[in-house]
Scaffold this active site. Sequence first.
Site, short mmCIF file in Angstrom:
data_model
loop_
_atom_site.label_atom_id
_atom_site.label_comp_id
_atom_site.label_asym_id
_atom_site.label_seq_id
_atom_site.Cartn_x
_atom_site.Cartn_y
_atom_site.Cartn_z
N HIS A 162 32.16 21.66 47.48
CA HIS A 162 32.06 21.01 46.17
C HIS A 162 31.96 19.50 46.34
O HIS A 162 32.74 18.89 47.08
CB HIS A 162 33.25 21.34 45.28
CG HIS A 162 33.09 20.83 43.87
ND1 HIS A 162 32.32 21.48 42.93
CD2 HIS A 162 33.54 19.70 43.26
CE1 HIS A 162 32.33 20.81 41.79
NE2 HIS A 162 33.06 19.71 41.98
N SER A 163 30.99 18.89 45.66
CA SER A 163 30.78 17.45 45.68
C SER A 163 30.57 16.97 47.13
O SER A 163 29.64 17.42 47.78
CB SER A 163 31.95 16.74 45.00
OG SER A 163 31.63 15.40 44.70
N LEU A 164 31.44 16.12 47.65
CA LEU A 164 31.29 15.69 49.04
C LEU A 164 31.23 16.89 49.98
O LEU A 164 30.48 16.88 50.97
CB LEU A 164 32.46 14.77 49.44
CG LEU A 164 32.52 14.35 50.91
CD1 LEU A 164 31.26 13.60 51.32
CD2 LEU A 164 33.77 13.50 51.16
N HIS B 161 31.99 17.02 36.20
CA HIS B 161 31.90 17.06 37.66
C HIS B 161 32.93 18.02 38.27
O HIS B 161 32.66 18.64 39.30
CB HIS B 161 32.10 15.65 38.22
CG HIS B 161 31.86 15.57 39.69
ND1 HIS B 161 30.62 15.82 40.25
CD2 HIS B 161 32.70 15.29 40.72
CE1 HIS B 161 30.71 15.68 41.58
NE2 HIS B 161 31.96 15.36 41.88
N SER C 76 27.99 22.98 45.46
CA SER C 76 28.56 22.88 44.12
C SER C 76 28.81 21.42 43.75
O SER C 76 29.36 20.65 44.55
CB SER C 76 29.88 23.68 44.08
OG SER C 76 30.54 23.53 42.85
#
Length: 246
Positions: free
Chosen positions: A89-91, A224, A117
């Site tokens: 997820h994200s990073l 986010h 994601s």
Amino acid sequence: MNTKLFVIPKPNPNAKLRLFCFPYAGGSPAIFMPWVGLLPNEVELVFVQFPGRGARMTETAYTDMQHKVDELLTHQAYITEKPFAFFGHSLGSRVIFETTKRLVALGAPLPVHLIASGSRAPHTNSNKTQTYHLPHDEFVAELLKLNGTPKELLEHKELMELLIPLLRADFQIAECYQAQPVSLPCPITVFHGYDDIEISAEQLHGWQDLSKHKIDIHYFNGGHFFINQCKEEVISQVNQVLRKIL
């Protein structure tokens, strides 16, 4: 697996597939704990825990993407010993891309699927102003805007003193790393929050440049951090992806 890098909440030696889960910037394996027991029985969950969090809180957090990948690849034999998939997820999404790219270069076994994601495609330009180097109060104010760190935690000065170095390090990677695009032979499924206004349509669909397969994009209510806001829906969608693999 005797290492602090991997947290295996429910060991399953008979699993047909391992799902390695990579958290967002500042996140720890704890964000994936609600998933335990809710995935197919043939899947073993493995949470990735980099320095600076959890049992590795006293270790200095990495400030460079390649250092994260280097540590992962010291355990290449374990990661690739049976079929595996990556969720980030994200990073974490950018980490799984870079790791897979390195596995391709090594001629190693590859993940059977990537679930990216809450992230722009790693080779696209970030529209965000860099924040990791801001003075303490300004950096904390930016964290508050992101709505990913509980306000009670941000207001807890002693805890924040411990967490700020980790958050700065993770944000430095998140804000400075930009990938060289490579079209991977792995299928990619992309998760995105409808209200995540920081990721443009171009950045989202840019994931197609990174797979030889047609990508699937699934949308969730929330911003986010929809991974926390829509846990049941996210887990359900992860299960749908996994069942196609098993």
